[in-house]
Design a protein around this motif. Sequence first.
Motif, PDB file in Angstrom:
ATOM      1  N   ARG A  29    -140.342  26.189 -56.008  1.00  0.00           N
ATOM      2  CA  ARG A  29    -139.270  27.059 -55.521  1.00  0.00           C
ATOM      3  C   ARG A  29    -138.580  26.423 -54.313  1.00  0.00           C
ATOM      4  NH1 ARG A  29    -138.729  32.288 -56.758  1.00  0.00           N
ATOM      5  NH2 ARG A  29    -138.048  32.765 -54.636  1.00  0.00           N
ATOM      6  N   GLU A  30    -139.388  25.956 -53.382  1.00  0.00           N
ATOM      7  CA  GLU A  30    -138.846  25.339 -52.179  1.00  0.00           C
ATOM      8  C   GLU A  30    -137.981  24.124 -52.525  1.00  0.00           C
ATOM      9  OE1 GLU A  30    -140.662  24.929 -47.879  1.00  0.00           O
ATOM     10  OE2 GLU A  30    -141.652  23.571 -49.292  1.00  0.00           O
ATOM     11  N   ASN A  31    -138.456  23.295 -53.451  1.00  0.00           N
ATOM     12  CA  ASN A  31    -137.693  22.118 -53.887  1.00  0.00           C
ATOM     13  C   ASN A  31    -136.393  22.506 -54.589  1.00  0.00           C
ATOM     14  OD1 ASN A  31    -139.584  20.360 -52.844  1.00  0.00           O
ATOM     15  ND2 ASN A  31    -140.690  20.151 -54.781  1.00  0.00           N
ATOM     16  N   MET A  32    -136.377  23.689 -55.195  1.00  0.00           N
ATOM     17  CA  MET A  32    -135.173  24.196 -55.869  1.00  0.00           C
ATOM     18  C   MET A  32    -134.180  24.785 -54.872  1.00  0.00           C
ATOM     19  SD  MET A  32    -137.033  26.187 -59.050  1.00  0.00           S
ATOM     20  CE  MET A  32    -135.713  27.364 -59.127  1.00  0.00           C
ATOM     21  N   GLY A  33    -134.631  24.995 -53.643  1.00  0.00           N
ATOM     22  CA  GLY A  33    -133.752  25.576 -52.643  1.00  0.00           C
ATOM     23  C   GLY A  33    -133.788  27.086 -52.579  1.00  0.00           C
ATOM     24  N   VAL A  34    -134.822  27.690 -53.171  1.00  0.00           N
ATOM     25  CA  VAL A  34    -134.995  29.144 -53.063  1.00  0.00           C
ATOM     26  C   VAL A  34    -136.242  29.414 -52.221  1.00  0.00           C
ATOM     27  CG1 VAL A  34    -133.791  29.659 -55.228  1.00  0.00           C
ATOM     28  CG2 VAL A  34    -136.252  29.299 -55.257  1.00  0.00           C
ATOM     29  N   PRO A  35    -136.328  30.564 -51.595  1.00  0.00           N
ATOM     30  CA  PRO A  35    -137.458  30.849 -50.706  1.00  0.00           C
ATOM     31  C   PRO A  35    -138.805  30.783 -51.421  1.00  0.00           C
ATOM     32  CG  PRO A  35    -135.714  32.457 -50.381  1.00  0.00           C
ATOM     33  CD  PRO A  35    -135.348  31.654 -51.598  1.00  0.00           C
ATOM     34  N   ARG A  36    -139.807  30.321 -50.696  1.00  0.00           N
ATOM     35  CA  ARG A  36    -141.170  30.201 -51.233  1.00  0.00           C
ATOM     36  C   ARG A  36    -141.778  31.544 -51.571  1.00  0.00           C
ATOM     37  NH1 ARG A  36    -144.023  25.613 -50.626  1.00  0.00           N
ATOM     38  NH2 ARG A  36    -145.973  26.757 -50.607  1.00  0.00           N
ATOM     39  N   GLY A  37    -141.476  32.564 -50.812  1.00  0.00           N
ATOM     40  CA  GLY A  37    -142.175  33.837 -50.940  1.00  0.00           C
ATOM     41  C   GLY A  37    -143.512  33.747 -50.232  1.00  0.00           C
ATOM     42  N   ARG A  38    -144.306  34.790 -50.378  1.00  0.00           N
ATOM     43  CA  ARG A  38    -145.618  34.849 -49.722  1.00  0.00           C
ATOM     44  C   ARG A  38    -146.689  35.063 -50.774  1.00  0.00           C
ATOM     45  NH1 ARG A  38    -147.897  39.058 -45.204  1.00  0.00           N
ATOM     46  NH2 ARG A  38    -147.667  40.549 -46.881  1.00  0.00           N
ATOM     47  N   VAL A  39    -147.791  34.343 -50.643  1.00  0.00           N
ATOM     48  CA  VAL A  39    -148.895  34.418 -51.597  1.00  0.00           C
ATOM     49  C   VAL A  39    -150.108  35.039 -50.916  1.00  0.00           C
ATOM     50  CG1 VAL A  39    -150.437  33.093 -53.101  1.00  0.00           C
ATOM     51  CG2 VAL A  39    -148.047  32.391 -52.834  1.00  0.00           C
ATOM     52  N   HIS A  65    -131.821  38.912 -59.210  1.00  0.00           N
ATOM     53  CA  HIS A  65    -131.366  38.382 -60.495  1.00  0.00           C
ATOM     54  C   HIS A  65    -130.972  36.909 -60.388  1.00  0.00           C
ATOM     55  CE1 HIS A  65    -131.763  42.183 -62.425  1.00  0.00           C
ATOM     56  NE2 HIS A  65    -130.767  42.764 -61.768  1.00  0.00           N
ATOM     57  N   ALA A  66    -130.319  36.534 -59.301  1.00  0.00           N
ATOM     58  CA  ALA A  66    -129.947  35.128 -59.108  1.00  0.00           C
ATOM     59  C   ALA A  66    -131.184  34.253 -58.977  1.00  0.00           C
ATOM     60  CB  ALA A  66    -129.055  34.994 -57.863  1.00  0.00           C
ATOM     61  N   ASP A  67    -132.196  34.758 -58.286  1.00  0.00           N
ATOM     62  CA  ASP A  67    -133.449  34.026 -58.138  1.00  0.00           C
ATOM     63  C   ASP A  67    -134.121  33.826 -59.505  1.00  0.00           C
ATOM     64  OD1 ASP A  67    -135.566  33.198 -55.909  1.00  0.00           O
ATOM     65  OD2 ASP A  67    -136.660  34.231 -57.512  1.00  0.00           O
ATOM     66  N   MET A  68    -134.152  34.877 -60.303  1.00  0.00           N
ATOM     67  CA  MET A  68    -134.749  34.762 -61.646  1.00  0.00           C
ATOM     68  C   MET A  68    -133.981  33.765 -62.503  1.00  0.00           C
ATOM     69  SD  MET A  68    -136.333  38.459 -62.593  1.00  0.00           S
ATOM     70  CE  MET A  68    -137.065  37.737 -64.031  1.00  0.00           C
ATOM     71  N   ALA A  69    -132.655  33.762 -62.394  1.00  0.00           N
ATOM     72  CA  ALA A  69    -131.846  32.817 -63.172  1.00  0.00           C
ATOM     73  C   ALA A  69    -132.116  31.380 -62.731  1.00  0.00           C
ATOM     74  CB  ALA A  69    -130.358  33.156 -63.025  1.00  0.00           C
ATOM     75  N   ALA A  70    -132.267  31.159 -61.430  1.00  0.00           N
ATOM     76  CA  ALA A  70    -132.556  29.809 -60.931  1.00  0.00           C
ATOM     77  C   ALA A  70    -133.898  29.320 -61.458  1.00  0.00           C
ATOM     78  CB  ALA A  70    -132.542  29.796 -59.399  1.00  0.00           C
ATOM     79  N   ALA A  75    -136.805  23.483 -65.595  1.00  0.00           N
ATOM     80  CA  ALA A  75    -137.858  23.092 -66.544  1.00  0.00           C
ATOM     81  C   ALA A  75    -139.208  22.994 -65.836  1.00  0.00           C
ATOM     82  CB  ALA A  75    -137.500  21.763 -67.204  1.00  0.00           C
ATOM     83  N   GLU A  76    -139.203  22.529 -64.603  1.00  0.00           N
ATOM     84  CA  GLU A  76    -140.458  22.402 -63.855  1.00  0.00           C
ATOM     85  C   GLU A  76    -141.072  23.781 -63.588  1.00  0.00           C
ATOM     86  OE1 GLU A  76    -142.214  19.995 -59.985  1.00  0.00           O
ATOM     87  OE2 GLU A  76    -140.058  20.339 -60.114  1.00  0.00           O
ATOM     88  N   PHE A  77    -140.242  24.746 -63.228  1.00  0.00           N
ATOM     89  CA  PHE A  77    -140.767  26.085 -62.985  1.00  0.00           C
ATOM     90  C   PHE A  77    -141.235  26.730 -64.292  1.00  0.00           C
ATOM     91  CE2 PHE A  77    -141.147  30.459 -61.757  1.00  0.00           C
ATOM     92  CZ  PHE A  77    -141.650  30.367 -60.466  1.00  0.00           C
ATOM     93  N   GLU A  78    -140.519  26.504 -65.368  1.00  0.00           N
ATOM     94  CA  GLU A  78    -140.928  27.049 -66.661  1.00  0.00           C
ATOM     95  C   GLU A  78    -142.284  26.472 -67.088  1.00  0.00           C
ATOM     96  OE1 GLU A  78    -139.700  29.566 -68.638  1.00  0.00           O
ATOM     97  OE2 GLU A  78    -138.562  29.951 -66.828  1.00  0.00           O
ATOM     98  N   ALA A  79    -142.545  25.212 -66.776  1.00  0.00           N
ATOM     99  CA  ALA A  79    -143.849  24.614 -67.091  1.00  0.00           C
ATOM    100  C   ALA A  79    -144.957  25.298 -66.289  1.00  0.00           C
ATOM    101  CB  ALA A  79    -143.824  23.115 -66.815  1.00  0.00           C
ATOM    102  N   ILE A  80    -144.671  25.646 -65.062  1.00  0.00           N
ATOM    103  CA  ILE A  80    -145.656  26.371 -64.252  1.00  0.00           C
ATOM    104  C   ILE A  80    -145.913  27.742 -64.850  1.00  0.00           C
ATOM    105  CG2 ILE A  80    -145.944  27.529 -62.016  1.00  0.00           C
ATOM    106  CD1 ILE A  80    -144.749  24.980 -60.771  1.00  0.00           C
TER     107      ILE A  80
END
Length: 95
Positions: A29-39, A65-70, A75-80
């Motif tokens: 997420r961070e590499n994509m430019g969206v916030p990491r969130g909290r775990v 919705h924009a975050d979900m679209a990103a 492809a890397e996030f979909e693999a995760i």
Amino acid sequence: MITSFNFYYAHPGQEDAVLRQRLRACDVRENMGVPRGRVLARSAGGAELPDVIWEHQFDNIDGHHADMAARAASAEFEAIRAGMRKLCRRFERPL
């Protein structure tokens, strides 16, 4: 504000793997430019509780919705996501 939660219920013995996979997802997420969130990881309580929780607050539903679209476009996030489906017995996403 909209708070999104992802609740991950690991297959028995996969709790640590689910946590590692979620942390990898935050890196992507961070590499994509969206916030990491909290775990958050469960340290006590029964199996009816999620083993790992991811949370993030969005300014509004459009931001969510924009975050979900990103994520869907990565492809890397979909693999995760695919890897996480193998590790979890259940997943929930309340807003």
